[in-house]
Write a protein that holds these residues in place. Structure first.
Motif, PDB file in Angstrom:
ATOM      1  N   GLY A  61       0.726  -1.480  -0.027  1.00  0.00           N
ATOM      2  CA  GLY A  61      -0.260  -0.186  -0.223  1.00  0.00           C
ATOM      3  C   GLY A  61       0.965   1.544  -0.010  1.00  0.00           C
ATOM      4  N   ALA A  62      -0.139   2.330   0.373  1.00  0.00           N
ATOM      5  CA  ALA A  62       1.083   3.788  -0.409  1.00  0.00           C
ATOM      6  C   ALA A  62       0.088   4.282   1.179  1.00  0.00           C
ATOM      7  N   ILE A  63       1.492   5.613   1.405  1.00  0.00           N
ATOM      8  CA  ILE A  63       0.981   5.703   2.359  1.00  0.00           C
ATOM      9  C   ILE A  63       1.435   7.599   1.537  1.00  0.00           C
ATOM     10  N   VAL A  64       0.309   8.603   2.234  1.00  0.00           N
ATOM     11  CA  VAL A  64       0.150  10.186   1.838  1.00  0.00           C
ATOM     12  C   VAL A  64       1.131  10.893   3.331  1.00  0.00           C
ATOM     13  N   ASN A  65       2.101  11.772   3.409  1.00  0.00           N
ATOM     14  CA  ASN A  65       3.444  11.443   3.980  1.00  0.00           C
ATOM     15  C   ASN A  65       3.119  12.985   4.288  1.00  0.00           C
ATOM     16  N   ARG A  66       3.835  13.667   5.845  1.00  0.00           N
ATOM     17  CA  ARG A  66       2.933  15.148   5.775  1.00  0.00           C
ATOM     18  C   ARG A  66       2.359  16.290   5.555  1.00  0.00           C
ATOM     19  N   PHE A  67       1.577  15.588   5.566  1.00  0.00           N
ATOM     20  CA  PHE A  67       0.053  16.342   5.636  1.00  0.00           C
ATOM     21  C   PHE A  67       0.117  17.444   6.402  1.00  0.00           C
ATOM     22  N   ARG A  68      -0.386  18.382   6.090  1.00  0.00           N
ATOM     23  CA  ARG A  68      -0.259  20.024   7.216  1.00  0.00           C
ATOM     24  C   ARG A  68      -1.680  20.862   7.168  1.00  0.00           C
TER      25      ARG A  68
ATOM     26  N   LEU B 171      -7.275   8.258  -6.062  1.00  0.00           N
ATOM     27  CA  LEU B 171      -5.829   7.728  -7.338  1.00  0.00           C
ATOM     28  C   LEU B 171      -6.540   6.035  -7.617  1.00  0.00           C
ATOM     29  N   ALA B 172      -7.648   5.672  -7.230  1.00  0.00           N
ATOM     30  CA  ALA B 172      -8.148   4.589  -7.599  1.00  0.00           C
ATOM     31  C   ALA B 172      -8.087   4.644  -8.978  1.00  0.00           C
ATOM     32  N   PRO B 173      -8.127   5.004  -9.995  1.00  0.00           N
ATOM     33  CA  PRO B 173      -8.981   4.815 -11.645  1.00  0.00           C
ATOM     34  C   PRO B 173      -7.044   5.271 -11.754  1.00  0.00           C
ATOM     35  N   HIS B 174      -6.459   5.470 -11.633  1.00  0.00           N
ATOM     36  CA  HIS B 174      -5.233   6.134 -12.215  1.00  0.00           C
ATOM     37  C   HIS B 174      -3.980   4.843 -11.576  1.00  0.00           C
ATOM     38  N   ALA B 175      -4.842   3.865  -9.618  1.00  0.00           N
ATOM     39  CA  ALA B 175      -3.320   3.297  -9.797  1.00  0.00           C
ATOM     40  C   ALA B 175      -4.192   2.099  -9.491  1.00  0.00           C
ATOM     41  N   SER B 176      -4.803   1.455 -10.186  1.00  0.00           N
ATOM     42  CA  SER B 176      -5.669   0.651  -9.756  1.00  0.00           C
ATOM     43  C   SER B 176      -5.048  -0.810  -9.180  1.00  0.00           C
ATOM     44  N   GLY B 177      -4.794  -1.357  -7.606  1.00  0.00           N
ATOM     45  CA  GLY B 177      -4.159  -2.615  -6.886  1.00  0.00           C
ATOM     46  C   GLY B 177      -3.234  -1.548  -6.100  1.00  0.00           C
ATOM     47  N   LEU B 178      -3.378  -0.035  -6.351  1.00  0.00           N
ATOM     48  CA  LEU B 178      -2.577   0.095  -5.199  1.00  0.00           C
ATOM     49  C   LEU B 178      -3.473   0.695  -3.864  1.00  0.00           C
ATOM     50  N   PRO B 179      -3.482  -0.111  -2.735  1.00  0.00           N
ATOM     51  CA  PRO B 179      -4.928   0.626  -1.669  1.00  0.00           C
ATOM     52  C   PRO B 179      -3.862   1.773  -1.201  1.00  0.00           C
ATOM     53  N   VAL B 180      -4.240   2.764  -0.380  1.00  0.00           N
ATOM     54  CA  VAL B 180      -4.225   3.763   0.469  1.00  0.00           C
ATOM     55  C   VAL B 180      -4.131   3.476   1.545  1.00  0.00           C
TER      56      VAL B 180
ATOM     57  N   LEU C  59      -2.758   5.251  10.673  1.00  0.00           N
ATOM     58  CA  LEU C  59      -2.631   4.208   9.431  1.00  0.00           C
ATOM     59  C   LEU C  59      -3.116   3.464   9.287  1.00  0.00           C
ATOM     60  N   ASP C  60      -4.153   2.367   8.573  1.00  0.00           N
ATOM     61  CA  ASP C  60      -4.524   1.110   8.396  1.00  0.00           C
ATOM     62  C   ASP C  60      -2.863  -0.218   8.982  1.00  0.00           C
ATOM     63  N   LEU C  61      -3.075  -0.232   9.335  1.00  0.00           N
ATOM     64  CA  LEU C  61      -1.205  -1.516   9.228  1.00  0.00           C
ATOM     65  C   LEU C  61      -2.203  -2.937   9.624  1.00  0.00           C
ATOM     66  N   ALA C  62      -3.474  -3.259   8.889  1.00  0.00           N
ATOM     67  CA  ALA C  62      -3.444  -4.446   9.233  1.00  0.00           C
ATOM     68  C   ALA C  62      -2.412  -5.409   7.745  1.00  0.00           C
ATOM     69  N   PRO C  63      -2.586  -4.502   6.605  1.00  0.00           N
ATOM     70  CA  PRO C  63      -1.902  -5.542   5.460  1.00  0.00           C
ATOM     71  C   PRO C  63      -0.553  -5.813   5.695  1.00  0.00           C
ATOM     72  N   VAL C  64      -0.039  -5.087   6.766  1.00  0.00           N
ATOM     73  CA  VAL C  64       1.602  -5.645   7.626  1.00  0.00           C
ATOM     74  C   VAL C  64       1.230  -6.301   8.515  1.00  0.00           C
ATOM     75  N   ARG C  65       0.707  -6.405   9.068  1.00  0.00           N
ATOM     76  CA  ARG C  65       0.337  -7.647   9.909  1.00  0.00           C
ATOM     77  C   ARG C  65       0.098  -8.684  10.022  1.00  0.00           C
ATOM     78  N   ARG C  66      -1.218  -8.660   8.516  1.00  0.00           N
ATOM     79  CA  ARG C  66      -0.914  -9.774   7.467  1.00  0.00           C
ATOM     80  C   ARG C  66       0.049 -10.597   7.276  1.00  0.00           C
ATOM     81  N   TYR C  67       0.908  -9.543   6.963  1.00  0.00           N
ATOM     82  CA  TYR C  67       2.590 -10.086   6.021  1.00  0.00           C
ATOM     83  C   TYR C  67       3.410 -10.906   6.489  1.00  0.00           C
ATOM     84  N   LEU C  68       3.562 -10.389   7.890  1.00  0.00           N
ATOM     85  CA  LEU C  68       4.330 -10.543   8.982  1.00  0.00           C
ATOM     86  C   LEU C  68       3.142 -11.201  10.064  1.00  0.00           C
ATOM     87  N   GLY C  69       2.379 -11.838  10.131  1.00  0.00           N
ATOM     88  CA  GLY C  69       1.798 -13.021  10.899  1.00  0.00           C
ATOM     89  C   GLY C  69       1.508 -12.340  12.583  1.00  0.00           C
ATOM     90  N   LEU C  70       1.000 -10.891  12.267  1.00  0.00           N
ATOM     91  CA  LEU C  70       0.976 -10.643  13.528  1.00  0.00           C
ATOM     92  C   LEU C  70       0.297  -9.997  13.958  1.00  0.00           C
TER      93      LEU C  70
END
Length: 484
Positions: free
Chosen positions: A191-198, A211-220, A473-484
């Motif tokens: 997934g993608a992370i939008v960083n440094r929002f002010r 973003l979805a129509p322009h980067a299908s398959g890349l979750p934010v 952040l939604d860290l669920a994809p990270v948790r799933r990949y790492l088996g946490l």
């Protein structure tokens, strides 16, 4: 071992910060985590306990993991020195300077080094957090890029993509990077992370939908607000807002073109009643209570620059008036009577008079001195370190600046001549008691030092960074990949 990479849409997108935050978060989750960056280009370096040289960013990430830093966390460090290229540091040991062209000729050798180090990590941790460099889709460089996609492929890892909304064009950043990635590498994305929002985050709803129509398959995975209080150290230097910080009497840091280890300034930001300004303006030097010349990766080139800008005269005039002048590492060398680098081992070739404020001479030669020391001030002890090619010798009887401990033995370090001081120690200002002494000598009457060592404060920052990404952040994809 699982590998989790932090890639960026560009340099300065926040990869170092995000990797550090992930290290702190995984440590809190009970994971044996370690940091890794195959190749770092930075003049902000540090020293491992066994005397190896690595990028300061990986030392910070090791701290966030609760680990002692080691050279395997950053097997290749490139330290830019000017037109001649960069000094190459391999597994903590300095090598001769190389041009970019010559460095790329050694690509296969360097990749073999990185690959071997990666394999060695498999028995040492459960998760290796890989930090990328620049963009992973510099199309003209992808066949010789050993820091972004190759390590991920080598370890069958996964990646997160960080974009910097603060510089604008966030959707173009993310979609452009995604669409330029090879299909096999897109498949590894979590997934993608939008960083440094002010500002008001409520004004930036549902970025994934746009973003979805322009980067299908890349979750934010979320948007991370910028927190100025959660910036442990900068990898590449100083942000614009860090050039002038604090309120009170001024300590002027000379903005040398090849300045190194700019993080030496950071502990002062934790204090009250002092203003730190990075400057190349003689007028600012003239009004400052103290002047600090920082480290530099090309001392002779920066000496010539000082003279060309008239800053040498401003420093000499300030010293004559009694302003406290401190040189750190290369800055210490600049304050001496003469500097000689006949072979160009530290940058430009030359033999020239220095500023003449300290009775010392410096000759640059190999091997490089890289060593940790224990500094002390009024009963407070902390780790500092030296990284320099120069050998500095006195030309007259001198007063040492202080006593340090190296390998359990005390020794004199640095030089003091009235209100002109020189030291080789990076990390010297980490002690509040030391900063209080400097402030007293400079006449900073409103200065109030922080209560704790800067290194202790960083641990609080790491924990808060972990909280910050866990909240946003939604860290669920990270948790799933790492088996946490």
């Amino acid at each position: 071992m699982k590998a989790l990479a932090v890639l960026g849409t560009s340099s300065g997108a926040g990869k170092t910060w995000m990797a550090t935050a992930l290290c702190a978060w995984l440590r809190r989750e009970g994971v044996r985590v370690a940091p890794f960056k195959a190749q770092n280009m930075s003049n902000n370096a540090s020293v491992t306990p066994d005397g190896g040289e690595i990028a300061r960013a990986q030392v910070v990430q090791a701290e966030a993991c609760g680990l002692t830093p080691c050279v395997e966390m950053n097997p290749i460090l490139l330290k830019p020195s000017g037109p001649m290229g960069s000094q190459v540091v391999l597994l903590g040991r300095a090598q001769p300077h190389q041009s970019g062209r010559d460095y790329y000729r050694d690509f296969e050798r360097n990749w073999a080094l990185v690959r071997d180090v990666l394999e060695g990590w498999k028995s040492r941790c459960d998760v290796l957090v890989l930090e990328g460099a620049g963009s992973p889709v510099e199309l003209n460089l992808m066949d010789r890029d050993l820091v972004n996609l190759r390590p991920i492929r080598q370890l069958d890892g996964r990646w997160l993509l960080v974009g910097d909304i603060d510089r604008g064009g966030i959707y173009a950043q993310l979609a452009g990077t995604w669409n330029l990635l090879p299909a096999e590498d897109r498949a590894r994305g979590l997934g993608a992370i939008v960083n440094r929002f002010r500002g008001d985050i409520g004004l930036f709803p549902n970025p994934a939908d746009w973003l979805a129509p322009h980067a299908s398959g890349l979750p934010v995975l979320g948007t991370v607000p910028f927190r100025p209080d959660l910036q442990p150290e900068e990898e590449d230097g100083l942000r614009a807002e860090d050039e002038d910080r604090g309120e009170g009497d001024t300590i002027a840091w000379v903005r040398l073109p090849h300045a190194a280890n700019l993080s030496d300034c950071q502990p002062w930001w934790d204090d009250a009643g002092v203003r730190t300004r990075w400057t190349a303006d003689p007028a600012v030097l003239g009004s400052a209570r103290a002047i600090i010349l920082p480290g530099t990766k090309n001392t002779l080139a920066d000496l010539r620059w000082l003279r060309a800008r008239g800053l040498d005269r401003a420093i000499l005039a300030a010293a004559e008036r009694g302003t406290l002048v401190i040189g750190v590492c290369g800055g210490y060398q600049l304050l001496g009577e003469r500097l000689s680098d006949p072979s160009g081992v530290a940058g430009d070739v030359g033999d020239e008079p220095g500023l003449g404020l300290l009775p010392v001479r410096t000759e640059f030669r190999a091997p490089k001195i890289v060593r940790p020391v224990m500094a002390q001030c009024d009963g407070e002890r902390w780790c500092a370190y030296e990284i320099h090619m120069g050998r500095t010798a006195s030309t007259a009887e001198i007063e040492p600046l202080h006593i340090v401990e190296e390998n359990g033995q005390p020794r004199a370090e640095g030089v003091r001549r009235g209100r002109v001081w020189g030291t080789y120690l990076h990390g010297w200002f980490e002690s509040p008691r030391l900063r209080a002494k400097v402030a007293q000598a400079a006449g900073l009457v409103a200065h109030r030092p922080a209560a704790r060592l800067w290194g202790e404060k960083r641990q609080d920052v790491y924990r808060a960074m972990a909280d910050h990404i866990a909240e946003h952040l939604d860290l669920a994809p990270v948790r799933r990949y790492l088996g946490l």
